[in-house]
Design an enzyme around this catalytic site. Structure first.
Site, mmCIF file in Angstrom:
data_model
loop_
_atom_site.group_PDB
_atom_site.id
_atom_site.type_symbol
_atom_site.label_atom_id
_atom_site.label_comp_id
_atom_site.label_asym_id
_atom_site.label_seq_id
_atom_site.Cartn_x
_atom_site.Cartn_y
_atom_site.Cartn_z
ATOM 1 N N ASP A 96 0.846 -1.194 0.000
ATOM 2 C CA ASP A 96 0.000 0.000 0.000
ATOM 3 C C ASP A 96 0.884 1.249 0.000
ATOM 4 O O ASP A 96 1.830 1.338 0.782
ATOM 5 C CB ASP A 96 -0.873 -0.043 1.268
ATOM 6 C CG ASP A 96 -2.018 0.942 1.233
ATOM 7 O OD1 ASP A 96 -2.455 1.327 0.133
ATOM 8 O OD2 ASP A 96 -2.498 1.316 2.324
ATOM 9 N N HIS A 97 0.592 2.194 -0.874
ATOM 10 C CA HIS A 97 1.334 3.453 -0.943
ATOM 11 C C HIS A 97 2.847 3.272 -1.037
ATOM 12 O O HIS A 97 3.599 3.828 -0.238
ATOM 13 C CB HIS A 97 0.986 4.363 0.244
ATOM 14 C CG HIS A 97 -0.409 4.886 0.171
ATOM 15 N ND1 HIS A 97 -0.778 5.862 -0.716
ATOM 16 C CD2 HIS A 97 -1.525 4.521 0.844
ATOM 17 C CE1 HIS A 97 -2.082 6.093 -0.575
ATOM 18 N NE2 HIS A 97 -2.563 5.285 0.357
ATOM 19 N N HIS B 203 -7.960 10.123 3.484
ATOM 20 C CA HIS B 203 -7.459 9.165 4.473
ATOM 21 C C HIS B 203 -7.762 9.634 5.903
ATOM 22 O O HIS B 203 -7.645 10.814 6.209
ATOM 23 C CB HIS B 203 -5.946 8.996 4.326
ATOM 24 C CG HIS B 203 -5.525 8.370 3.029
ATOM 25 N ND1 HIS B 203 -5.052 9.097 1.975
ATOM 26 C CD2 HIS B 203 -5.540 7.080 2.623
ATOM 27 C CE1 HIS B 203 -4.755 8.284 0.966
ATOM 28 N NE2 HIS B 203 -5.055 7.043 1.328
ATOM 29 N N GLY C 182 -11.656 4.724 2.550
ATOM 30 C CA GLY C 182 -13.029 4.217 2.683
ATOM 31 C C GLY C 182 -13.638 4.525 4.046
ATOM 32 O O GLY C 182 -14.834 4.775 4.171
ATOM 33 N N ASN D 64 -10.197 0.613 0.256
ATOM 34 C CA ASN D 64 -9.163 0.517 1.287
ATOM 35 C C ASN D 64 -9.711 0.946 2.642
ATOM 36 O O ASN D 64 -10.430 1.950 2.741
ATOM 37 C CB ASN D 64 -7.986 1.427 0.925
ATOM 38 C CG ASN D 64 -7.145 0.867 -0.188
ATOM 39 O OD1 ASN D 64 -7.578 -0.025 -0.920
ATOM 40 N ND2 ASN D 64 -5.935 1.382 -0.326
ATOM 41 N N PHE E 282 -8.678 1.386 6.888
ATOM 42 C CA PHE E 282 -7.825 1.271 8.081
ATOM 43 C C PHE E 282 -8.506 1.906 9.299
ATOM 44 O O PHE E 282 -8.769 1.226 10.290
ATOM 45 C CB PHE E 282 -6.440 1.913 7.868
ATOM 46 C CG PHE E 282 -5.675 2.007 9.157
ATOM 47 C CD1 PHE E 282 -5.272 0.849 9.832
ATOM 48 C CD2 PHE E 282 -5.400 3.237 9.762
ATOM 49 C CE1 PHE E 282 -4.608 0.916 11.053
ATOM 50 C CE2 PHE E 282 -4.729 3.313 10.979
ATOM 51 C CZ PHE E 282 -4.332 2.148 11.623
ATOM 52 N N THR E 283 -8.802 3.207 9.195
ATOM 53 C CA THR E 283 -9.225 3.970 10.378
ATOM 54 C C THR E 283 -10.429 3.359 11.099
ATOM 55 O O THR E 283 -10.428 3.238 12.324
ATOM 56 C CB THR E 283 -9.531 5.431 9.960
ATOM 57 O OG1 THR E 283 -8.377 5.931 9.283
ATOM 58 C CG2 THR E 283 -9.822 6.307 11.151
HETATM 59 ZN ZN LIG Z 1 -4.507 5.119 0.741
#
Ligand SMILES: [Zn+2]
Length: 280
Positions: A80-81, A175, A205, A225, A227-228
């Site tokens: 990722d990234h 993000h 997302g 994607n 995460f948070t």
């Molecule tokens: Zn990202």
């Protein structure tokens, strides 16, 4: 089974569902993500971020490959990234099945040149490539303007010239947590979907809202994607455990496991929301 990310996403694009790409960084998160995908009979993309944990990339790849190879569902391991040439090559060497080449904050020509070069290398190693055109920023600095959004004409040139397999687009997400309410340009997603023949990726997302994400998938997004929201849910579970168990002794194993339960429950909710359950 271990797969290239573009293979998972081509099917998702054809059948119009979204595939969750949770960030993973260790044994616990990889095991949780693959476990939930198997439970729901869903494909899954393990997103391992280059920032922060890159020193562990070979160890993490070993764990991810083990779970991916033994999984009953398609599993892709994606960098990722990836912002450096060295990082991309290390990921390919470590056994990732996909890399993201992120030059989205660089000028168009530089983004195109680097992506094209890394596509050549990755494809020779049977690894797929995601690039980003336009720029998905951070939610704390969220501004409701479309200056950094992906332009259709540029995207057509970029995809044709680079040979990239999947494209992350900037259409109003960001993000992390948002300052304000995110506004997505669904019309632009539809235009990009109709103009390009590769899967489209949505970064940021989390906190975008269930309805908006479902609409984005309907408009042409194939990978989301996350995460948070997974992290927030993990912390919620851990905080609750501390409240309930405050009088008792809590050990680190149970405490961390509780966080992973939160991470898993939120990932399960998103996989169902994106409609990739029973698509493996
Ligand atoms: Zn990202």
């Amino acid at each position: 089974m271990l797969c290239r990310m573009d293979d998972i996403l081509k099917k998702a694009t054809q059948e119009q569902y979204g595939v969750a790409a949770p960030n993973v960084w260790n044994l616990e998160t990889i095991k949780a993500a693959v476990g939930i995908a198997e439970k729901l009979k869903s494909p899954i993309i393990l997103d391992y971020g280059e920032g922060g944990y890159e020193e562990n990339i070979f160890e993490v790849a070993m764990i991810a490959k083990h779970y991916g190879e033994n999984a009953s569902v398609p599993v892709a391991i994606n960098l990722d990234h990836g912002e450096t040439f060295k990082g991309a090559v290390r990921a390919i060497k470590a056994g990732f099945t996909s890399i993201m080449v992120d030059r989205s904050s660089r000028p168009f020509e530089e983004n195109l040149k680097d992506t094209k070069e890394l596509c050549k290398i990755a494809h020779a190693a049977d690894v797929s490539v995601e690039a980003e055109l336009g720029h998905v920023g951070v939610g704390e600095e969220y501004a409701d303007d479309n200056n950094s959004f992906t332009k259709v004409e540029e995207a057509q040139i970029f995809v044709k010239e680079t040979g990239v397999d999947c494209l992350a687009i900037a259409v109003g997400t960001a993000h992390g947590h948002y300052a304000g309410v995110p506004k997505l340009d669904f019309e632009r997603i539809t235009q990009l979907r109709n103009s390009l023949d590769i899967p489209l990726v949505l970064h940021g997302g989390s906190s975008t809202g269930d309805e908006a994400l479902q609409k984005a998938i309907k408009s042409g997004i194939s990978k989301v994607n996350l995460f948070t929201d997974l992290s927030d849910k993990a912390i919620d579970f851990m905080k609750k455990m501390l409240e309930i168990e405050s009088a008792k002794q809590i050990n680190l194993i149970d405490f961390y496991d509780e966080g992973i339960k939160g991470y898993s429950s939120e990932l399960e909710r998103y996989i169902r929301l994106f409609g990739s359950d029973n698509k493996a």
